[in-house]
Design a protein around this motif. Structure first.
Motif, short mmCIF file in Angstrom:
data_model
loop_
_atom_site.label_atom_id
_atom_site.label_comp_id
_atom_site.label_asym_id
_atom_site.label_seq_id
_atom_site.Cartn_x
_atom_site.Cartn_y
_atom_site.Cartn_z
N LYS A 35 0.83 -1.20 0.00
CA LYS A 35 0.00 0.00 0.00
C LYS A 35 0.86 1.25 0.00
O LYS A 35 1.95 1.26 0.58
CB LYS A 35 -0.91 0.00 1.23
CG LYS A 35 -2.01 -1.03 1.18
CD LYS A 35 -2.92 -0.88 2.40
CE LYS A 35 -4.08 -1.88 2.32
NZ LYS A 35 -4.98 -1.73 3.50
N ARG A 36 0.38 2.26 -0.64
CA ARG A 36 1.05 3.56 -0.58
C ARG A 36 0.98 4.07 0.85
O ARG A 36 -0.10 4.09 1.46
CB ARG A 36 0.36 4.53 -1.54
CG ARG A 36 0.91 5.95 -1.46
CD ARG A 36 0.38 6.80 -2.58
NE ARG A 36 0.78 8.20 -2.43
CZ ARG A 36 0.80 9.09 -3.41
NH1 ARG A 36 0.44 8.71 -4.64
NH2 ARG A 36 1.17 10.33 -3.20
N GLU A 87 -3.44 3.71 -4.74
CA GLU A 87 -3.53 3.15 -3.39
C GLU A 87 -2.41 2.16 -3.11
O GLU A 87 -1.96 2.01 -1.99
CB GLU A 87 -4.89 2.46 -3.21
CG GLU A 87 -5.12 1.88 -1.83
CD GLU A 87 -6.46 1.18 -1.70
OE1 GLU A 87 -6.68 0.52 -0.67
OE2 GLU A 87 -7.28 1.30 -2.63
N ARG A 88 -1.95 1.47 -4.17
CA ARG A 88 -0.84 0.52 -4.03
C ARG A 88 0.29 0.90 -4.98
O ARG A 88 0.06 1.52 -6.01
CB ARG A 88 -1.31 -0.91 -4.29
CG ARG A 88 -2.29 -1.41 -3.22
CD ARG A 88 -2.66 -2.86 -3.39
NE ARG A 88 -3.55 -3.31 -2.34
CZ ARG A 88 -3.13 -3.79 -1.17
NH1 ARG A 88 -1.84 -3.90 -0.91
NH2 ARG A 88 -4.01 -4.18 -0.25
N ASP A 90 2.96 0.12 -7.69
CA ASP A 90 3.10 -0.85 -8.77
C ASP A 90 4.36 -0.55 -9.58
O ASP A 90 4.40 0.42 -10.34
CB ASP A 90 1.88 -0.78 -9.68
CG ASP A 90 1.90 -1.86 -10.76
OD1 ASP A 90 2.90 -2.60 -10.83
OD2 ASP A 90 0.92 -1.95 -11.50
#
Length: 271
Positions: A35-36, A87-88, A90
């Protein structure tokens, strides 16, 4: 905050020594992307140049070195990749960060080896091998590649021989010497040298041509024209038989990598 950003990249980016297709493919589709954990991505000056800062703290490469470059503009582009994450996190969407990681953790320690690998492409460069037929393909290759042969001859001092078909054509020693000199002169010996060399190597492997890569790096050829020159054969096949969507998707991902490499290659006054 979910993590300390001294170790948050563990497992996110593949270390240079671990770059293998299976690991990379698995990474690209992994469901557990972290997650960020940060709000801001900015650039700050440091002893290593211009570093990427997440919420004011420096980012580390997989080998625990600061993620920093000698140029504010380039580091700003790196920070933009981090700022653009959702949100994540990558890594597939961060080609510039991946390449800079590779430069800092790998290329900087193997400059001679990387330069030699680039020069080796001159022995079988894409632009030297022409189709005799069909006529349309031969004409397209000549239009895209003849100016590159002229660039190699007139600007680099490397008169590459060309041939029709796939029969190997030996290049004169002058070609290897001239390309080696061009690579060495372009890379330079300052703090930006590993970055320029990493970018040149990436463009060479992505296009199959050190001549195309040098033309981009030395501002002889724009990025889009270079990418088109590298895909003359593929484009001809698509016009004849239709496009393959999976192949186009792979090509788009490679172009993202090419664009990142070109950004690094032309970031320095040496270019």
């Amino acid at each position: 905050m979910a993590a300390d950003n001294d170790n948050f990249t563990d497992g996110l980016f593949v270390a240079d020594a671990e770059r293998n297709p299976l690991r990379i493919a698995a990474q690209a589709v992994r469901p557990d992307l972290p997650k960020r954990f940060y709000e801001t991505a900015e650039v700050g000056e440091s002893g290593h140049g211009f570093a990427v800062l997440l919420d004011g703290k420096s980012v580390k490469t997989p080998a625990r070195r600061p993620l920093a470059t000698p140029w504010r503009e380039l580091s700003t582009a790196l920070a933009a990749e981090w700022a653009g994450q959702g949100e994540r996190l990558d890594p597939v969407t961060m080609p510039l960060t991946r390449l800079v990681n590779s430069c800092i953790d790998g290329v900087a320690e193997r400059m001679d080896e990387v330069a030699a690998d680039i020069v080796k492409y001159a022995g079988s460069d894409l632009v030297s091998y022409r189709a005799g037929e069909p006529e349309g393909l031969a004409a397209a290759q000549a239009e895209a590649w003849d100016p590159l042969l002229a660039f190699a001859r007139d600007r680099l001092g490397a008169p590459l021989a060309s041939t029709e078909g796939i029969v190997f054509v030996a290049q004169p020693p002058q070609v290897t010497e001239a390309v080696a000199r061009a690579v060495r002169d372009y890379a330079g010996a300052d703090a930006g040298a590993p970055f320029r060399l990493a970018a040149l190597h990436a463009m060479t492997t992505l296009t199959g041509s050190c001549i195309i890569a040098l033309a981009v790096a030395l501002r002889e050829l724009e990025l889009d024209a270079a990418w088109a020159a590298a895909h003359v054969d593929e484009d001809h096949q698509m016009r004849a038989w239709g496009a393959d969507e999976e192949a186009l998707a792979r090509r788009a991902r490679r172009f993202d990598e090419m664009r990142a490499a070109a950004r690094i290659a032309t970031a320095s006054p040496s270019a």
